[in-house]
Design an enzyme around this catalytic site. Sequence first.
Site, mmCIF file in Angstrom:
data_model
loop_
_atom_site.group_PDB
_atom_site.id
_atom_site.type_symbol
_atom_site.label_atom_id
_atom_site.label_comp_id
_atom_site.label_asym_id
_atom_site.label_seq_id
_atom_site.Cartn_x
_atom_site.Cartn_y
_atom_site.Cartn_z
ATOM 1 N N LYS B 86 0.944 -1.212 0.079
ATOM 2 C CA LYS B 86 -0.057 0.130 0.111
ATOM 3 C C LYS B 86 0.977 1.176 0.109
ATOM 4 O O LYS B 86 0.332 2.293 -0.661
ATOM 5 C CB LYS B 86 -1.042 -0.082 1.060
ATOM 6 C CG LYS B 86 -2.038 -1.195 1.271
ATOM 7 C CD LYS B 86 -3.192 -0.722 0.461
ATOM 8 C CE LYS B 86 -4.267 -1.963 0.652
ATOM 9 N NZ LYS B 86 -5.226 -1.611 -0.674
ATOM 10 N N GLU B 108 -10.433 5.967 2.895
ATOM 11 C CA GLU B 108 -11.180 5.031 3.513
ATOM 12 C C GLU B 108 -10.289 4.193 3.887
ATOM 13 O O GLU B 108 -9.099 3.727 3.242
ATOM 14 C CB GLU B 108 -12.192 4.487 2.491
ATOM 15 C CG GLU B 108 -11.629 3.583 1.323
ATOM 16 C CD GLU B 108 -10.617 3.936 0.599
ATOM 17 O OE1 GLU B 108 -10.772 5.329 0.375
ATOM 18 O OE2 GLU B 108 -9.822 3.059 -0.076
ATOM 19 N N SER B 375 1.978 -9.552 -0.612
ATOM 20 C CA SER B 375 1.709 -8.161 -0.612
ATOM 21 C C SER B 375 1.809 -7.605 0.528
ATOM 22 O O SER B 375 2.082 -6.487 0.722
ATOM 23 C CB SER B 375 0.179 -8.026 -1.031
ATOM 24 O OG SER B 375 -0.634 -8.761 -0.305
#
Lengths: 269, 395
Positions: B86, B108, B375
């Site tokens: 991210k 969000e 990830s």
Amino acid sequence: MDRYSDMFSRLQNDNAGAFVPFVTVGDPDLATSERIIGQLVDSGADALELGLPYSDPIADGPTIQAASIRARQSKVSTADCFALLARVREKYPNIPIGLLLYSNLVMASGVTQFYQKASDAGVDSILIADVPLREAKPFLAAATASGIKQILIAPPNASDETMALIGEHSSGYTYLLGRAGVTGAETAAEIPAAELVAKLSHYQCAPPLLGFGISKPEQVKSAIEAGAAGAISGSATVNIIAQNLGNTEAMLTALDKFVGSMKAATARG
Amino acid sequence: MNQLEAKFGDFGGMYVPELLIPALDQLEAAFIDAKDDPAFQEEFLSLLKDYAGRPTAMTLTRNLVSNPNVKLYLKREDLLHGGAHKTNQVLGQALLTKRMGKTEVIAETGAGQHGTATALACALLGLKARIYMGAKDVERQAPNVFRMRLMGAEVIPVNAGSGTLKDAVNEAMRDWSANYDKAHYLLGTAAGPHPFPHIVREFHRMIGEETRAQIMEKEGRLPDSVVACVGGGSNAIGMFADFIDEPDVRLIGVEPAGKGLHTKEHGATICTGSKGILHGSYTYIMQDQEGQIEESYSVSAGLDYPAVGPQHAYLADIGRAEYVSVTDDEALNAFKLLARKEGIIPALESAHALAHALNMADEAEDGTIIVVNLSGRGDKDIGVVTKILGEEFNG
């Protein structure tokens, strides 16, 4: 039959603007909702703007979200809403009825089919909150094919390019946003600059009705003085429903009083 | 009009209120402008390298695969600062925020990973962050809420709807509608209206580019398959982007099958969903017959989303990428296996990709090379997993 132009000509003769209340169909349940909608007309609404219950209303604030939630808790389906609309149309053959809804409800039944169903139920116009001009093509085509007027939104930040496109494609009326943000009576509408109204008229957009943040008769009066053809009041109307759940008679009385005072403020001059 | 292609076939688009179009156009213009600006690129690359820790390692697993002639590599996004991929795209969008002259960021978050990444980037770059999080998730992911607040972000619990990611996105979009002049909506995945799917992919593209370089160095050829989990699909599109034009590389996206595709409790949008519009994009979504959005479910909060990025919908439709699903139980099993066999605790999201890759490795021919995008790391999931597997490890 063009109920919006009939309405605007009648109002011109009356020297008045339009008052258009908004409620969500099926809020809080089908039977009460049918009485509410009848009351709005009987109390003097010039046209109706009606929402369809939806799970993810991104353009709505807490008040109208709550209306969707109540209707969905009462298991109100889109099909139920169309059936109710057909009954309203039968009872009130002349009042313009507009739908305000979200794109996925249209996509789910197929754009053409959805517009046809709306037309069959006696709906005059459709506004899709999450379809901007850039995505409007298939919806405009379906509107034309079914004799429905596609209502376009003119936001306060619209470019000249957007205004020109609204002028090219608008029919019925233009939904003029009173401010940025989502629906709700908490933040008041800003009365549109005469410049914005003049621009709409320059681009030959359909008559502007001001919405978002309209909850008081003074605002209706100012909107009309600023050149709007009328005003739409959603959250303030829905608030009356929310405050009177469980006492339908009190709710209808309060709605009658509210619509009466808002309509009275539409007189020009 | 758009300067970049707003659609992938029929998918994608900009299904948002007219009011938000100028803000989306402004973002598109800022992105295009930044792409051609060496100073922007230099700052982005330097943050990725010196702050976030790129390039990330690629690890050949030693003990997971029983066939010694099948190689399973892990692309180690779990080692990135913040604990997941991210951080890549958040740094990119935070720089764009400043470039647009905006001082606030709206985001969000579901599990709190995107919120954490947003909070760290905003702390670093002096932006004010407010992060919407479903009330239920605030409760489930308390450590991430603490992290975000520690780094100065405001965390706003959302009670509407089901109180999960979908509702947090709705609320973030509402906030943005009122505040677009000074606030950027830093969307956390490769979904939503154009230009987000495009921008998020480009800011994660280095995952696949590094993978290509690393595998060429180690093996002298491209992998047979790359495998990534898909919720909204940001880590997967970052891994796939550089391989889309390599027809010999299979692209495999793994969706959450939750308690099973036969139940209603899953989030396998492409595998079982139908086409529709959610959060500004035409894509595969979970909906009933009248178009009401249904709730998704997964043990992994990061995959618990009833839509998917539009490019994934397109890659599925044209048959370029394959999408499969893995249940909670299979993912939990892979989670345990990776910890036990390799000493790496993966995020539950990434464990979905791993679980499928392990099945593939079992059936693969000799000489096969598979890369899994790991990830994120699993520290954030310890609480959830403890509740499910607690007994097994307590004495």
